[in-house]
Design an enzyme around this catalytic site. Structure first.
Site, PDB file in Angstrom:
ATOM      1  CD  GLU A 118     -36.154  -3.762  32.594  1.00  0.00           C
ATOM      2  OE1 GLU A 118     -36.989  -3.020  32.050  1.00  0.00           O
ATOM      3  OE2 GLU A 118     -34.933  -3.725  32.350  1.00  0.00           O
ATOM      4  CE  LYS A 195     -32.337  -3.633  29.729  1.00  0.00           C
ATOM      5  NZ  LYS A 195     -33.166  -2.740  30.585  1.00  0.00           N
ATOM      6  CB  CYS A 232     -36.217  -3.788  29.079  1.00  0.00           C
ATOM      7  SG  CYS A 232     -36.914  -2.102  28.938  1.00  0.00           S
TER       8      CYS A 232
END
Lengths: 383, 383
Positions: A118, A195, A232
């Protein structure tokens, strides 16, 4: 790093007697993944370049009507090579260089799809809550220098490249996003996946910088397989994994940045549970090392102001639909994990376990629709 | 049973050197649960009655406005005491007796809520696909002999009793269900919770006997906490756990029956993931031992007809919202796991990790509603 255990799996191998080791590993990790024979040249290049190189394989049963669909994925975890107060452009260049030398080894290992960690072009500076210089690491997903760099790699090595970056979206007010750019092995930008879930936990002050992603749950049909990127904190949300799977993803990458004190006991659980629940492969990746910042910051826990958010514990691994998993890369070194998988395993396991067939998603769509109403009445039975 | 490893956790304790053990346990299991001091009388009674007794505790931080909400739960795993071809009534009586002697020890340990294994009054005979005599084990949830037996236990020991049985539903055509009866510590039947997801995997031919449950996701507000029961195969469905949690469950029991070759590497993952994802305690329970049947059956895997479906591996444990878990009961012995928990931990962890707040359930309610349409178009990006 001193005092950090390099690897739980290595520790088990070392100390548990052979009579029990197979059972312990089977119960903790599922059926053992086959070890890959990687080329000597790759092994020595990894040694010279000072990163760990591990390779495993997952097989499927032969079928009559489908040929095996073998793909090799590469997971890259790395420390930031330069201090965080180095000039932004110099840091980015050093990271490009580091990744280039790892990807070259991935190519020697026959990797078809590579995924980086990430926000790989920067330190994970969101703990500071400072804007400059960190926001200067943001780039256009479509034609920023990092995307161009990855396009070159993709073409050179005939490799799909997943490049998670801090994105600057110029056509929407110059807003920031946490996004993964997916680049075809042809070199074309296939698209991006933002995300979906943004943390507000511990030093992960990312909600100060960017909002929940608005790209939904795209999957990318590449020459080597249908893939998705769950970035994540989306790892903690089973529905997020589910929707990538509903859209057809057979491999879901999970580029992450997370630290030991916060999440390490969750790490072996969540992505592996997602592989099981969705009959797919999942590939969680975490950075390694400790990143120091010039200006101290506090953590909202009553503790003293300090200069780092703790140890990123690496431990990148691949989980298979049958509930098994590879050992992790180390907790402390840069590494490349090469995993060969026969994607036919996904449907084979699905036909055995039937979680999609027995999922009763219509019921849940209805129940969830009710449950999100502000004045929803829970189903509570009292005496 | 010969050759079966008794316990992974015990094996780690025995062989991993102290210098690494704490790290290995932290990474594999999360922060170590406190060991409970159980009364000597209970310890010797368990020894005499030939079952394992383990006790652990999970603490929460003190709060200003809420007092700790301490509850002790008891998880019971056991073999069937008699051969499966013994008369039905005799088998049931022997199981009642066995459970009675374990529950008495649970009472000595201050257990407030006890839960037995799935279909606890019978062998797990669904592998045979035979109807008689197995369907004779079915009872009314409201006033069957087993419910009456549990009501007596509940009153005698001031204990909430969760009794998972094969249910005969006389007011709906005498249909069978896989259900858990929840009995208040007052002795009143609070209600029942039916198994929502029915397996069609390996020897688990349960769909031959009963249908997907129609009681939804009830939670039961007892004097000791708000609880729910997710039966067995529902463990594999993250949405099932989610809906119990949405309705307010702080402890979700998961009475199960599952065997080593099928699911053992999934066992440590799924219920623990549910505790993490939903900020609650989860309590998976599995029976132990191997059950033999007079008439051979096949397993749909090309193998020879045989008389047992394999080893039920026990390993019942409790997972906490912070991602930690207790060691499991053994893989081979009857056992009682007593776990003290401060339910305040649920909201405390929720306020730290915020998975409910960041869950974006409105988006998923919408997406899932779309995805279940027969002609849904997945979001696939092609070059």
């Amino acid at each position: 790093m001193a005092g950090e255990l390099p690897s739980v799996e290595a520790c088990l191998e070392r100390y548990i007697p052979a009579s029990d080791l197979a059972d312990v590993k089977r119960i903790l990790y599922g059926g053992e993944a086959r070890k890959l024979n990687l080329p000597d040249a790759a092994v020595s290049a990894a040694q010279e370049r000072d990163f760990e190189l591990l390779g495993y394989g997952f097989d499927a049963a032969p079928e009559q009507l489908r040929r095996p669909r073998i793909v090799r994925v590469g997971l890259v975890q790395n420390k930031i090579p330069l201090p965080t107060d180095t000039a932004v452009a110099v840091q980015v260049a050093a990271l490009h260089k580091r990744i280039e030398e790892i990807v070259e080894v991935a190519a020697m290992c026959g990797v078809n799809i590579v995924c980086f960690q990430e926000a790989w072009t920067m330190p994970f500076a969101f703990c500071t809550r400072e804007k400059l210089p960190w926001t200067e690491f943001a780039e256009s997903a479509e034609d920023g220098p990092t995307t161009k760099f990855c396009q070159e790699l993709a073409k050179k090595y005939n490799m799909v490249v997943i490049s998670p970056i801090l994105e600057r979206d110029e056509i929407h007010g110059g807003t920031l996003w946490n996004a993964a750019v997916v680049i075809s092995n042809s070199g074309a930008v296939l698209g991006k996946s933002r995300k979906n879930h943004i943390p507000r936990v511990g030093d992960f002050n990312e909600s100060t910088y960017y909002m929940e992603g608005n790209t939904g749950h795209p999957v990318f049909q590449t020459q080597f397989g249908t893939i998705a990127v769950n970035i994540c904190y989306g790892r903690h949300h089973p529905l997020n994994w589910l929707m990538y799977s509903m859209n057809g993803a057979e491999i879901i990458f999970n580029p992450s940045a997370t630290i030991g004190t916060l999440s390490e006991s969750l790490w072996p659980i969540e992505a592996r549970n997602a592989a099981i629940a969705n009959h797919c492969f999942t590939c969680p990746i975490n950075r390694v090392g400790t990143e120091y910042y010039k200006n101290a910051f506090t953590s909202g826990d009553g503790g003293k102001a300090h200069h780092d958010l703790g140890h990123f514990y690496g431990s990148s691994y691949v989980a298979a639909p049958d509930g098994s998993r590879t050992p992790g890369l180390s907790r402390i070194y840069d590494g490349l994990l090469v995993v060969e998988m026969d994607l036919n395993l996904c449907r084979q396991v699905s036909d055995i376990w039937n979680f999609k067939m027995t999922g009763r998603y219509e019921m849940y769509a209805k129940k969830l629709t009710e449950a999100v109403q502000p004045y929803f009445t829970p189903n509570i039975i009292r005496e």
